[in-house]
Design a protein around this motif. Structure first.
Motif, PDB file in Angstrom:
ATOM      1  N   LEU A  96     -84.962  40.558  79.159  1.00  0.00           N
ATOM      2  CA  LEU A  96     -86.292  41.095  79.430  1.00  0.00           C
ATOM      3  C   LEU A  96     -86.626  42.263  78.512  1.00  0.00           C
ATOM      4  CD1 LEU A  96     -86.334  40.985  83.338  1.00  0.00           C
ATOM      5  CD2 LEU A  96     -87.519  39.465  81.768  1.00  0.00           C
ATOM      6  N   TYR A  97     -85.628  43.044  78.163  1.00  0.00           N
ATOM      7  CA  TYR A  97     -85.848  44.187  77.269  1.00  0.00           C
ATOM      8  C   TYR A  97     -86.289  43.707  75.888  1.00  0.00           C
ATOM      9  CZ  TYR A  97     -85.084  48.769  75.148  1.00  0.00           C
ATOM     10  OH  TYR A  97     -85.259  49.956  74.494  1.00  0.00           O
ATOM     11  N   VAL A  98     -85.587  42.696  75.352  1.00  0.00           N
ATOM     12  CA  VAL A  98     -85.949  42.153  74.037  1.00  0.00           C
ATOM     13  C   VAL A  98     -87.282  41.411  74.114  1.00  0.00           C
ATOM     14  CG1 VAL A  98     -85.224  40.634  72.162  1.00  0.00           C
ATOM     15  CG2 VAL A  98     -83.520  41.965  73.408  1.00  0.00           C
ATOM     16  N   LEU A  99     -87.492  40.647  75.191  1.00  0.00           N
ATOM     17  CA  LEU A  99     -88.742  39.919  75.350  1.00  0.00           C
ATOM     18  C   LEU A  99     -89.923  40.869  75.416  1.00  0.00           C
ATOM     19  CD1 LEU A  99     -90.350  37.311  75.900  1.00  0.00           C
ATOM     20  CD2 LEU A  99     -89.842  37.621  78.328  1.00  0.00           C
ATOM     21  N   ARG A 100     -89.760  41.970  76.119  1.00  0.00           N
ATOM     22  CA  ARG A 100     -90.849  42.940  76.210  1.00  0.00           C
ATOM     23  C   ARG A 100     -91.188  43.503  74.838  1.00  0.00           C
ATOM     24  NH1 ARG A 100     -91.793  47.096  81.076  1.00  0.00           N
ATOM     25  NH2 ARG A 100     -93.497  48.291  80.190  1.00  0.00           N
ATOM     26  N   GLY A 101     -90.168  43.718  74.005  1.00  0.00           N
ATOM     27  CA  GLY A 101     -90.428  44.178  72.648  1.00  0.00           C
ATOM     28  C   GLY A 101     -91.217  43.165  71.836  1.00  0.00           C
ATOM     29  N   LEU A 102     -90.884  41.876  72.007  1.00  0.00           N
ATOM     30  CA  LEU A 102     -91.628  40.825  71.307  1.00  0.00           C
ATOM     31  C   LEU A 102     -93.080  40.754  71.788  1.00  0.00           C
ATOM     32  CD1 LEU A 102     -88.976  37.919  71.256  1.00  0.00           C
ATOM     33  CD2 LEU A 102     -89.771  39.267  69.305  1.00  0.00           C
ATOM     34  N   LEU A 103     -93.286  40.924  73.088  1.00  0.00           N
ATOM     35  CA  LEU A 103     -94.643  40.865  73.628  1.00  0.00           C
ATOM     36  C   LEU A 103     -95.478  42.047  73.168  1.00  0.00           C
ATOM     37  CD1 LEU A 103     -93.909  39.778  77.327  1.00  0.00           C
ATOM     38  CD2 LEU A 103     -94.691  38.335  75.450  1.00  0.00           C
ATOM     39  N   ARG A 104     -94.832  43.209  73.031  1.00  0.00           N
ATOM     40  CA  ARG A 104     -95.564  44.418  72.655  1.00  0.00           C
ATOM     41  C   ARG A 104     -96.137  44.328  71.237  1.00  0.00           C
ATOM     42  NH1 ARG A 104     -96.006  45.192  77.074  1.00  0.00           N
ATOM     43  NH2 ARG A 104     -95.403  46.910  78.416  1.00  0.00           N
ATOM     44  N   LYS A 105     -95.439  43.660  70.352  1.00  0.00           N
ATOM     45  CA  LYS A 105     -95.892  43.624  68.947  1.00  0.00           C
ATOM     46  C   LYS A 105     -96.518  42.281  68.584  1.00  0.00           C
ATOM     47  CE  LYS A 105     -91.557  42.182  66.757  1.00  0.00           C
ATOM     48  NZ  LYS A 105     -90.590  42.489  65.684  1.00  0.00           N
ATOM     49  N   SER A 106     -96.905  41.506  69.564  1.00  0.00           N
ATOM     50  CA  SER A 106     -97.519  40.213  69.286  1.00  0.00           C
ATOM     51  C   SER A 106     -98.702  39.988  70.221  1.00  0.00           C
ATOM     52  CB  SER A 106     -96.503  39.081  69.472  1.00  0.00           C
ATOM     53  OG  SER A 106     -96.070  39.003  70.820  1.00  0.00           O
ATOM     54  N   LEU A 107     -99.544  39.033  69.841  1.00  0.00           N
ATOM     55  CA  LEU A 107    -100.688  38.658  70.677  1.00  0.00           C
ATOM     56  C   LEU A 107    -100.232  37.594  71.674  1.00  0.00           C
ATOM     57  CD1 LEU A 107    -103.406  38.465  67.882  1.00  0.00           C
ATOM     58  CD2 LEU A 107    -103.121  40.265  69.575  1.00  0.00           C
ATOM     59  N   SER A 108     -99.570  38.030  72.711  1.00  0.00           N
ATOM     60  CA  SER A 108     -98.990  37.088  73.666  1.00  0.00           C
ATOM     61  C   SER A 108     -98.939  37.704  75.059  1.00  0.00           C
ATOM     62  CB  SER A 108     -97.581  36.668  73.222  1.00  0.00           C
ATOM     63  OG  SER A 108     -96.767  37.805  73.050  1.00  0.00           O
ATOM     64  N   ALA A 109     -98.890  36.821  76.044  1.00  0.00           N
ATOM     65  CA  ALA A 109     -98.736  37.213  77.449  1.00  0.00           C
ATOM     66  C   ALA A 109     -97.743  36.256  78.081  1.00  0.00           C
ATOM     67  CB  ALA A 109    -100.075  37.166  78.180  1.00  0.00           C
ATOM     68  N   CYS A 110     -96.963  36.756  79.031  1.00  0.00           N
ATOM     69  CA  CYS A 110     -95.868  35.957  79.583  1.00  0.00           C
ATOM     70  C   CYS A 110     -95.847  36.064  81.104  1.00  0.00           C
ATOM     71  CB  CYS A 110     -94.534  36.437  79.005  1.00  0.00           C
ATOM     72  SG  CYS A 110     -93.092  35.537  79.626  1.00  0.00           S
ATOM     73  N   ILE A 111     -95.567  34.935  81.745  1.00  0.00           N
ATOM     74  CA  ILE A 111     -95.319  34.912  83.187  1.00  0.00           C
ATOM     75  C   ILE A 111     -93.927  34.326  83.412  1.00  0.00           C
ATOM     76  CG2 ILE A 111     -96.411  32.642  83.486  1.00  0.00           C
ATOM     77  CD1 ILE A 111     -97.271  33.562  86.279  1.00  0.00           C
ATOM     78  N   ILE A 112     -93.176  34.964  84.295  1.00  0.00           N
ATOM     79  CA  ILE A 112     -91.806  34.548  84.596  1.00  0.00           C
ATOM     80  C   ILE A 112     -91.679  34.410  86.110  1.00  0.00           C
ATOM     81  CG2 ILE A 112     -89.372  35.211  84.546  1.00  0.00           C
ATOM     82  CD1 ILE A 112     -89.885  36.709  82.004  1.00  0.00           C
ATOM     83  N   THR A 113     -91.134  33.298  86.558  1.00  0.00           N
ATOM     84  CA  THR A 113     -90.808  33.142  87.966  1.00  0.00           C
ATOM     85  C   THR A 113     -89.300  33.265  88.130  1.00  0.00           C
ATOM     86  OG1 THR A 113     -90.561  30.729  87.876  1.00  0.00           O
ATOM     87  CG2 THR A 113     -92.765  31.592  88.269  1.00  0.00           C
ATOM     88  N   VAL A 114     -88.880  34.021  89.127  1.00  0.00           N
ATOM     89  CA  VAL A 114     -87.460  34.284  89.373  1.00  0.00           C
ATOM     90  C   VAL A 114     -87.188  34.097  90.863  1.00  0.00           C
ATOM     91  CG1 VAL A 114     -85.636  36.033  89.310  1.00  0.00           C
ATOM     92  CG2 VAL A 114     -87.265  35.894  87.440  1.00  0.00           C
ATOM     93  N   PRO A 115     -86.119  33.373  91.226  1.00  0.00           N
ATOM     94  CA  PRO A 115     -85.748  33.265  92.647  1.00  0.00           C
ATOM     95  C   PRO A 115     -85.147  34.566  93.154  1.00  0.00           C
ATOM     96  CG  PRO A 115     -84.156  32.099  91.278  1.00  0.00           C
ATOM     97  CD  PRO A 115     -85.238  32.562  90.347  1.00  0.00           C
TER      98      PRO A 115
END
Length: 342
Positions: free
Chosen positions: A203-222
């Motif tokens: 999640l830490y690396v993914l958040r970095g990718l989202l911050r510097k790109s035109l993207s939005a993400c949804i994650i479902t977790v049990p």
């Protein structure tokens, strides 16, 4: 980064997941669908059909008629001295139309997919195509997923640091049931997992990718399977918005007459706040959802009066406890006549 805590059987969280992707299709966004359980092709085939133009008005008119008939039946049960009191609206205020409406009883036509790019990540296929590798001291499945997301961001022109030559677009990323055993992670099956930091590193690396790109993400977790509270705290801090769905299926509230109009509760644990180190924590504790014939609706929890002597003593105690949970700060949401529909 929208973090969604799955309900016990994953029924309604999966529905929200598909709504997120369906909105991307209607808006012309590129999609990236990742799953270790269900093939992304099957997920995309089951997206709900949008209600466009006059169609959605007719569909909503049918739903409104059904709701009014239910309200009339409830009004017959309420004591006469309460009928002259102003009625509390169950839905938040919506001044303008936001987003689109979808019909959960129909599937999206394949013609709508022709104008968008769809990227898929199915873990069993990825593991069979390449030997297992573990880098960054992280789970190999998470590593492959990050590499795939990073490659698409750079190759398809979503990198914010690189000036885009073509028309700007948005990448919608959907990751299903992250952290489950199918991803090779044991945070859901053990109180003291061996690889305790893989999920938070991802999640830490993914958040970095989202911050510097035109993207939005949804994650479902049990999340109901994760017993280690420290992991949940870290995951929450690494997310922008955190929403939990609590289904009534299999619980005592399923047969409780107080909740007969709803299928579960919505818990808003965290709301994103820009340019701040601290995320906003919502004090809204009275949101519930119900799946109608064609629409999924989030409403303010509106408990009925004590209708008859058939309500058990335990139900009356539940009513009293639920009444305490209703936050006074949501009074402004009880204005307006439109539900928060999807």
């Amino acid at each position: 980064l929208v973090f969604t805590e799955e309900d016990t059987y994953g029924l309604y969280s999966n529905l929200l997941f598909k709504y997120f992707l369906a909105e991307g299709v209607v808006c012309g966004h590129d999609l990236f669908v990742a799953s270790a359980k269900e093939h992304p092709d099957n997920i995309l085939k089951e997206l709900p059909a949008p209600l466009l133009d006059d169609t959605y008005r007719n569909e909503l008119r049918e739903e409104t008629t059904a709701v009014k008939s239910e309200e009339f039946q409830d009004a017959m049960k309420i004591a006469w001295r309460y009928q002259n009191l102003p009625k509390m609206e169950a839905s938040p205020t919506t001044s303008t139309k936001f987003g689109h409406y979808y019909d959960v009883s129909k599937r999206m036509s394949p013609g709508l997919f022709q104008s968008i790019k769809q990227h898929r990540f199915y873990l069993p296929e990825e593991l069979s195509s390449q030997p297992e590798t573990k880098t960054w001291n992280m789970n190999s499945a998470y590593t492959r997923l990050l590499q795939s997301i990073q490659r698409i961001i750079y190759q398809e022109g979503f990198d914010g640091s690189d000036p885009q030559k073509k028309q700007k677009n948005i990448l919608r990323i959907g990751i299903q049931s992250l952290g489950s055993m199918l991803w090779g992670d044991d945070v859901c099956s053990s109180d003291s997992p061996e690889d305790v930091h893989s999920l938070t590193k991802f999640l830490y690396v993914l958040r970095g990718l989202l911050r510097k790109s035109l993207s939005a993400c949804i994650i479902t977790v049990p999340a109901h399977l994760i017993q280690n509270k420290a992991i949940m705290e870290r995951v929450t801090n690494l997310s922008d918005a955190v929403v939990g769905l609590e289904s009534f299926i299999g619980s005592e509230r399923e047969t409780n007459p107080l909740y007969k109009d709803y299928h579960g509760l919505v818990h808003v644990h965290q709301i994103p706040r820009l340019n701040s180190l601290i995320c906003d924590v919502s004090d809204t504790k009275d949101l519930a959802f119900r799946l109608k014939r064609k629409l999924f609706t989030i409403e303010r929890l509106h408990l009925p009066p004590d209708l008859s002597d058939t309500v058990s003593r335990a139900s009356k105690q539940d009513l009293a406890e639920s009444a305490k949970l209703l936050s006074s700060g949501c009074g402004t949401m009880a204005i307006g006549k439109k539900h928060l529909d999807f």
